[in-house]
Design a protein around this motif. Structure first.
Motif, PDB file in Angstrom:
ATOM      1  N   ARG A 110       2.499  -9.678  -5.697  1.00 19.48           N
ATOM      2  CA  ARG A 110       2.000  -8.296  -5.674  1.00 19.48           C
ATOM      3  C   ARG A 110       3.130  -7.303  -5.948  1.00 19.48           C
ATOM      4  NH1 ARG A 110      -3.107  -7.814  -3.759  1.00 19.48           N
ATOM      5  NH2 ARG A 110      -3.980  -9.546  -2.556  1.00 19.48           N
ATOM      6  N   GLN A 111       4.269  -7.579  -5.388  1.00 20.02           N
ATOM      7  CA  GLN A 111       5.413  -6.691  -5.574  1.00 20.02           C
ATOM      8  C   GLN A 111       5.846  -6.676  -7.051  1.00 20.02           C
ATOM      9  OE1 GLN A 111       9.337  -7.660  -3.749  1.00 20.02           O
ATOM     10  NE2 GLN A 111       9.032  -5.742  -2.610  1.00 20.02           N
ATOM     11  N   HIS A 117       3.918  -7.333  -9.573  1.00 25.29           N
ATOM     12  CA  HIS A 117       2.862  -6.634 -10.312  1.00 25.29           C
ATOM     13  C   HIS A 117       3.062  -5.123 -10.231  1.00 25.29           C
ATOM     14  CE1 HIS A 117      -1.081  -5.684 -11.965  1.00 25.29           C
ATOM     15  NE2 HIS A 117      -1.251  -4.862 -10.942  1.00 25.29           N
ATOM     16  N   LYS A 118       3.357  -4.647  -9.019  1.00 21.94           N
ATOM     17  CA  LYS A 118       3.586  -3.211  -8.859  1.00 21.94           C
ATOM     18  C   LYS A 118       4.778  -2.755  -9.693  1.00 21.94           C
ATOM     19  CE  LYS A 118       1.700  -2.673  -4.162  1.00 21.94           C
ATOM     20  NZ  LYS A 118       2.040  -2.324  -2.746  1.00 21.94           N
ATOM     21  N   LEU A 129       9.686   0.667  -3.671  1.00 20.59           N
ATOM     22  CA  LEU A 129       9.366  -0.666  -3.141  1.00 20.59           C
ATOM     23  C   LEU A 129      10.301  -1.075  -1.994  1.00 20.59           C
ATOM     24  CD1 LEU A 129       8.604  -2.680  -6.417  1.00 20.59           C
ATOM     25  CD2 LEU A 129       6.995  -1.551  -4.871  1.00 20.59           C
TER      26      LEU A 129
END
Length: 333
Positions: A16-17, A19-20, A39
């Motif tokens: 997820r990180q 992807h962000k 982040l």
């Protein structure tokens, strides 16, 4: 053995990180420093995530161009004619003069990009090559020697290869050499005599050794064909031309639809380089514009005489349309 739940959660969190980070970098166009701050990770970590995303195929970059249609036409022409290069200009006007002027500028730019000091350039006369001469801006200098590949035509300035060569040499900062012989001899025997004359022989010897050739492509079966102006004192027989199956004119040679030389008596009286001598020149650039030039261009491409074609969008589309229709007819047969 199943992966531990905490390991799966860690992998999902990292995914997820990543992807962000990829979304912020590629779609939102944010800096890596800004992404790291949001982040809560190091700048180097963001850099690694972006590289990993590319490496794992998570990012697909598609580059489009405002001239994409022209680039596709160029690619299709290159494949059709076995060319090294094709340059297609936008057809922004219905005016034939405007289209030819734009093609001439594009051809002039291409010509100066391939010419180098000390090279030899061989040219024809005609409207197409005249447009190239006019398209040169005089700002790019090339110390080149220019030689004609045909004899002379008296009449309109664009048919006079000496005149066109002089303009082109002046704008390039090179030196032009003149031909003093007619385009057509009275008989094939006289042709051989003219070709052996010292000044004519020397000019053609240099033209044969040219590094680059720039030629126009002539229409034959249309009313505005300039071929019929090449010998105004001895009228050219249009019926004989049609009977010979002529579809194109290249360096005053009449060609059939498949690009071979016509069995036409004026071809045997022509004061020019031969078709095989033309093919031997390393870089051969053809320039032409107008829908009436589509069939002639296709014939020249099928004959393999060029490695570069410069034309406009509408003409290019017509050439490809004709090629597709001929292929369809061949398959049907």
């Amino acid at each position: 053995m199943p992966m531990p739940a905490n390991r799966r959660r860690d992998d999902l969190t990292q995914a997820r990180q990543m992807h962000k980070a990829l979304v912020m970098y590629y779609l939102e166009e944010r800096s890596q420093a800004d992404i790291a701050k949001e982040l809560g990770v190091a700048h180097a970590t963001v850099n690694r995530m972006i590289k990993r995303g590319r490496a794992e195929g998570l990012v697909h970059i598609k580059i489009t161009s405002p001239i994409q249609d022209l680039l596709e036409l160029e690619a299709r022409l290159t494949e059709l004619g076995g060319l090294k290069n094709a340059v297609v200009t936008p057809t922004a006007s219905d005016s034939l003069e405007t289209a030819l002027r734009e093609v001439g500028v594009a051809a002039a730019n291409h010509l100066t990009s391939v010419l180098q000091d000390g090279m030899t350039l061989a040219i024809t006369g005609g409207k197409g090559v005249s447009s190239v001469a006019l398209g040169l801006d005089g700002g790019t200098r090339r110390a080149v020697d220019l030689y004609p590949v045909t004899g002379l035509v008296q009449g309109k300035h664009y048919t006079d290869v000496n005149h066109v060569a002089a303009i082109m040499a002046d704008k390039l900062g090179g030196q032009s050499y003149q031909i003093h012989a007619p385009l057509f001899a009275d008989t094939p025997e006289m042709r051989e005599m003219v070709l052996q004359m010292g000044p004519v022989r020397k000019v053609f010897e240099q033209a044969r050794q040219a590094d680059v050739m720039m030629v126009g492509i002539g229409s034959i079966l249309t009313d505005d064909s300039s071929y019929y102006e090449l010998d105004p004192d001895n009228g050219i027989d249009r019926e004989a031309i049609e009977a010979a199956g002529a579809r194109s004119e290249l360096v005053a040679h009449l060609l059939t639809g498949d690009g071979t030389a016509c069995e036409y008596e004026r071809n045997r009286r022509l004061i020019s380089l031969t078709l095989e001598e033309l093919r031997a020149i390393p870089t051969r650039i053809g320039v032409a514009s107008g829908l009436n030039k589509a069939a002639p261009i296709l014939a020249v491409l099928r004959g393999g005489y060029l490695d570069t074609l410069i034309t406009d969008e509408a003409t290019a589309l017509k050439v490809l349309e004709l090629a597709d229709s001929m292929q369809g007819e061949g398959e049907a047969a």
